[in-house]
Design an enzyme around this catalytic site. Structure first.
Site, PDB file in Angstrom:
ATOM      1  N   SER A 268     -33.150  23.427  -2.329  1.00  0.00           N
ATOM      2  CA  SER A 268     -33.254  22.107  -1.684  1.00  0.00           C
ATOM      3  C   SER A 268     -33.148  21.021  -2.747  1.00  0.00           C
ATOM      4  CB  SER A 268     -34.621  21.974  -1.010  1.00  0.00           C
ATOM      5  OG  SER A 268     -35.631  21.796  -2.002  1.00  0.00           O
ATOM      6  N   ASP A 269     -32.877  19.820  -2.311  1.00  0.00           N
ATOM      7  CA  ASP A 269     -33.103  18.709  -3.232  1.00  0.00           C
ATOM      8  C   ASP A 269     -34.620  18.510  -3.205  1.00  0.00           C
ATOM      9  OD1 ASP A 269     -31.212  15.694  -3.918  1.00  0.00           O
ATOM     10  OD2 ASP A 269     -32.998  16.540  -4.867  1.00  0.00           O
ATOM     11  N   TRP A 270     -35.121  17.665  -4.109  1.00  0.00           N
ATOM     12  CA  TRP A 270     -36.584  17.607  -4.253  1.00  0.00           C
ATOM     13  C   TRP A 270     -37.183  16.818  -3.095  1.00  0.00           C
ATOM     14  CZ3 TRP A 270     -34.280  20.574  -7.204  1.00  0.00           C
ATOM     15  CH2 TRP A 270     -34.905  21.314  -8.191  1.00  0.00           C
TER      16      TRP A 270
END
Ligand code: GLC
Length: 737
Positions: A268-270
Site C-alpha cells: 500500500s501507499d502509507w
C-alpha cells in the site's frame, strides 16, 4: 624483514584479498534457487507457519519494515524511499529522521531528467547504481520508480515521474527496474494507478474511460511487470470509480494479478488501505503506514490494529475470509524474500562511489534540454576578463531537501553556483539571490527574512557590471511547488521572478535562463532572453552537470518529456473546467481522455510554447534517407524505419530520432500521432550515423472498449519521423492487412 620478502608478502596478501572478494559481476547473477525450488520451499514454509505468523507478514511492524518469523529464520523486510536515491533512515515509529551518520548517499537526477535523456541505456545504469546504494543500506525494497503520467503541469509530484507519454515511460522504466533488481533489491513501481494530482490525493475519485486507462495510464505499469519483472507494485492513494485503488478488484485482481499475471507483492501507499475485507480480497499484500503516526492513539502497539492485522485475523478465524486468501499473500511475500534478503548470492552493494557520481552526472548532462540559444549565447567560453553574474536563489538552494518522500540526504550536493565557480577558473563569477523564499518545507511557507527590494537592487547592480547574466530560477521543493502532498496553484513562475527577469533585461540583455523545475511554466519573456536551459533537479552533481553544458564540455542532447503549453488553458486537462481538474465534489473526470499532452496540442492544433520531444544541440543534424523496410504488413509483423543522421555542426553530439504513428481513417477517435519508437544516436561532427527503429504492429493496437481488449485496425497508418513532435521531417505510409 628484507625488502624483497616484504614485496612478496604484500603480493600474496593482495592475491588472497581478491580471491576472497570476487568482483561484483560474479555476484550479479540472480539467486541460484530456481523458481520451482523456491515455490517448493514456500509450500513447505506455508505448511508450518501459524495463522498469527502469516498475518504478521502482511502488515507493517514499523514505519518502513514488516515482521519476519524468527523461529524459522525468516528475516524482517526493510523498505526505503525513493525514486532518486535512498532516503535517510527514519525513526521506528514516526516520520522524523533517525539522525544516523552513515546514511548519506548519492542523489541521482529526478526522473523527469532521466525521461528527458530518451536513453534506455542510462535508465539501466540509473537503476543499477541506485540499487547498489539501496543494497548497501540493507534495504530489501526500494520505493520507486514512479511512473504516473504527467496530465497537468500543476501536479506537485511530476518531477518524480517520467513525463506525459506512456511509450517513453515504458521504455525507460523497464531497464531501471531490471537495474535495481540485479542487486537483490526489489523495485516497487508506483503509484498504481491514476495518481495524477496531489491536491486531495487521498480522497479524489478518478473517472476515466477504459480506453484512456489502458492506452495512457497503465502502459508503464504493464511494461514494468511484463518486461521489467518488477517484484513489487505500490497502490495509490486515490480512488478509481469510487473505490480505493490500493485494494481495487478491477485494477488489482483482474488486470495486475489476472491479465498481467503479476507474481510479486502489492504494497500500500502509507495509509492508503481503508478496509479489511477489501484489502484482503482485492489484492493488497502488505499494508504500510496506516494511521501514519505508527503507535496510534494508545500505547497499545498500533500496528496490531492495522486492517490486515487483528481485524483480518478475526475474520479468518470466523471463516469470513478463506485462509487461501491469506496464503496467496504469504506466498508472494515469501517469494519476495527469496528474491531479496533470503538470496544468499546477492551482491553487497556500494554507496557514494565515483562510479555512482559519474552515472548521476552523465544522466544529468544527457537530460538537460537546450530550449533556446540565440546568437550562440551558449556555450560560454571561460576567459580572463569575462564577468558572469549568476543570479537567482536556485543557484545556491539545495534541491535534494524537501519535495516530500523523495527527499534525500546526499553526501554532497554541488550547487549551480559552485559548479560554475569550479569550472570557470579565469572568468569572474558574481552572485546575488535576487529573491529568497526560505528553506524547503513540506507544509508551510516561512516568510523570507530578507527585504525583497534590497535583494533585487543587489542583483541589478551585479547584472549591470557583468558581460553575461545567468538567471538560475524556476520552482523549488517547497509546499505548493514541486512537492508531494499538494499541487501548484498557478502556472506562472513564483516569487516574482518574471518581474525580476524583466528588470534585469533592462540593465543587461545578454541573459540566459537556467530553469530548475520538474514541471512546465509560463515563459512570458521567452523572446527577450538569449538562452533557455531546462535543467531539472539534478541531485548530487547538479552544479558540475550544469557547468558541463554551459561551458560546452558536454553538448546538450535532452528532449522534453512533456509539453510546455503557452498558457494553462491550452493543456488538455485544463480545457474542461473544474470537473476535469482539480475535480468537483472530490471527483476528477479525465475529459481529455486519450488526448494527453502533445496528443491534445497536435489534434486540437494548439501550438505549444515548447513541444514534447523538442531539444536543441550546439550542433545541427540532417536527417535523410528516411525509409521503411516494408509497407504491406500482417498483424503479427513489424516494420523498420531507417534514416541517416549527419552532424553538420562544430560539436560532437547526439540526436533523438522519433517515430510517431497515426491512423487518419479510423472507426474510433485517435490522436493525430503517438510516439511508438525512438533512438538516441551519437554522431561526431562532420560524420554520418544510421538510425534503425523497429516497431511491431501490435504496438499500433488501440484498446477497443466494445471488445474489452486490444484491437489492430486494418488499413493505412501514417508514420511521422522527426526530431521532435513538432518537427516531422518525413511522413510515410504503411498498410496493415
Ligand atoms: C508517501 C508517498 C510514497 C512513499 C511513501 C513512503 O506518502 O506517496 O511515494 O513511498 O509514502 O514514504
Amino acid at each position: 624483514m628484507n625488502q624483497r620478502f616484504k614485496i612478496q608478502l604484500f603480493t600474496l596478501l593482495i592475491i588472497f584479498l581478491v580471491a576472497c572478494n570476487p568482483s561484483k559481476e560474479q555476484h550479479s547473477t540472480s539467486s541460484p534457487l530456481t523458481s520451482s525450488a523456491v515455490e517448493a520451499k514456500i509450500d513447505s514454509i506455508l505448511d508450518i507457519l501459524t495463522l498469527e505468523e502469516k498475518v504478521g507478514l502482511v502488515h507493517a511492524q514499523s514505519k518502513f519494515s514488516t515482521k519476519g518469523v524468527e523461529r524459522l529464520g525468516i528475516p524482517e523486510l526493510w523498505m526505503a524511499d525513493g525514486p532518486h536515491g535512498v532516503r535517510a533512515e527514519i525513526n521506528w515509529d514516526n516520520w522524523g529522521y533517525a539522525g544516523w551518520t552513515n546514511d548519506s548517499i548519492t542523489a541521482f537526477p529526478a526522473l523527469t531528467c532521466l525521461a528527458a535523456t530518451f536513453n534506455p541505456k542510462l535508465a539501466g545504469e540509473y537503476g543499477f547504481s541506485l540499487g547498489e546504494e539501496a543494497r548497501y543500506r540493507k534495504k530489501d525494497v526500494l520505493l520507486g520508480p514512479g511512473v504516473n503520467i504527467y496530465r497537468t503541469p500543476l501536479n506537485g509530484r511530476n518531477f518524480e515521474y517520467m513525463g506525459e507519454d506512456p511509450f517513453l515511460a515504458s521504455q525507460l522504466v523497464v531497464p531501471y527496474v531490471q537495474g535495481v533488481q540485479k542487486n537483490g533489491v526489489a523495485a516497487c513501481v508506483k503509484h498504481y494507478a491514476l495518481n495524477n494530482q496531489e491536491l486531495n490525493r487521498d480522497k479524489v475519485s478518478v473517472e476515466v474511460s477504459d480506453r484512456a486507462l489502458h492506452e495512457i495510464y497503465l502502459p508503464a505499469f504493464k511494461a514494468s511487470v511484463l518486461k521489467g519483472n518488477t517484484w513489487a507494485i505500490m497502490g495509490a492513494y486515490n480512488k478509481f470509480r469510487g473505490e480505493y485503488t490500493t485494494h481495487h478488484e478491477l485494477l488489482m485482481n483482474d488486470i495486475l494479478k489476472g491479465e498481467w499475471n503479476f507474481d510479486g507483492v502489492v504494497v500500500s501507499d502509507w495509509s492508503s488501505a481503508h478496509d479489511t475485507k477489501k484489502a484482503a480480497l482485492y489484492g493488497l499484500d502488505i499494508e504500510m503506514g496506516t494511521g501514519t503516526d505508527g503507535l496510534g492513539t494508545t500505547t497499545l502497539n498500533h500496528y496490531d490494529n492495522y486492517y490486515l492485522a487483528k481485524p483480518f485475523l478475526k475474520a479468518l478465524k470466523h471463516g469470513e475470509i478463506p485462509e487461501t486468501v491469506l496464503n496467496d499473500k504469504v506466498r508472494r511475500v515469501l517469494r519476495l524474500r527469496y528474491r531479496t534478503n533470503m538470496d544468499n548470492n546477492r551482491p553487497l552493494g556500494s554507496a557514494n562511489t565515483i562510479e555512482h557520481q559519474n552515472v548521476a552526472r552523465n544522466i544529468a548532462t544527457d537530460g538537460i534540454v537546450l530550449l533556446k540559444n540565440e546568437d550562440n549565447f551558449f556555450p560560454i567560453q571561460d576567459k580572463v576578463g569575462l564577468t558572469i553574474a549568476v543570479i537567482g536563489e536556485n543557484a545556491t538552494r539545495s534541491m535534494t531537501k524537501g519535495g516530500g518522500s523523495s527527499e534525500l540526504k546526499p553526501k554532497f550536493e554541488i550547487s549551480p553556483l559552485q559548479g560554475l565557480k569550479e569550472r570557470y577558473k579565469n572568468a569572474t563569477i558574481l552572485h546575488a539571490l535576487s529573491y529568497h523564499t526560505g528553506p524547503s518545507v513540506y507544509d508551510k511557507i516561512t516568510p523570507s527574512p530578507y527585504n525583497a527590494d534590497s535583494l533585487k537592487v543587489e542583483a541589478l547592480a551585479i547584472a549591470k557590471k557583468a558581460d553575461v547574466v545567468l538567471f538560475v530560477g524556476g520552482l523549488n521543493k517547497s509546499h505548493l511547488q514541486d512537492c508531494e502532498g499538494d499541487d501548484r496553484r498557478q502556472y506562472e513562475l513564483p516569487f516574482d521572478q518574471n518581474t525580476i527577469i524583466e528588470d534585469l533585461l533592462k540593465v543587461n540583455s545578454n541573459l540566459g535562463f537556467i530553469s530548475l523545475t520538474g514541471n512546465a511554466f509560463e515563459i512570458p519573456w521567452k523572446s527577450k532572453v538569449k538562452g533557455i536551459l531546462q535543467s531539472w533537479y539534478l541531485g548530487s552533481m547538479a552544479g558540475h552537470a550544469i557547468a558541463d553544458i554551459i561551458s560546452g564540455d558536454v553538448n546538450p542532447s535532452g528532449k522534453l518529456p512533456f509539453t510546455f503549453p503557452k498558457k494553462l488553458e491550452d493543456n488538455g486537462a485544463h480545457s474542461f473546467g473544474a470537473e476535469s481538474y482539480p475535480g468537483v465534489n472530490l471527483t476528477t473526470e479525465y475529459k481529455e481522455d486519450i488526448l494527453v499532452g502533445y496528443r491534445w496540442h497536435d489534434t486540437k492544433n494548439i501550438e505549444p510554447e515548447y513541444a514534447f520531444g523538442f531539444g536543441l544541440s550546439y550542433s545541427t543534424f540532417e536527417m535523410s534517407n528516411i525509409t521503411v523496410n516494408k509497407t504491406e504488413l500482417a498483424k503479427d509483423d513489424a516494420f523498420t524505419i531507417s534514416c541517416d543522421l549527419k552532424n553538420t555542426g562544430d560539436y560532437d553530439g547526439a540526436e533523438v530520432v522519433q517515430v510517431y504513428v497515426g491512423k487518419p481513417e479510423s472507426k474510433v477517435k485517435r490522436a493525430l500521432k503517438e510516439l511508438k519508437g525512438f533512438q538516441k544516436v551519437e554522431v561526431k561532427k562532420g560524420e554520418t550515423a544510421n538510425a534503425s527503429i523497429t516497431i511491431p504492429i501490435e504496438e499500433l493496437a488501440f484498446y477497443d472498449e466494445t471488445l474489452a481488449d486490444w484491437n489492430i485496425e486494418k488499413g493505412i497508418y501514417t508514420i511521422h519521423v522527426g526530431n521532435s513532435s513538432d518537427n516531422i521531417i518525413k511522413t510515410l505510409e504503411i498498410t496493415v492487412q
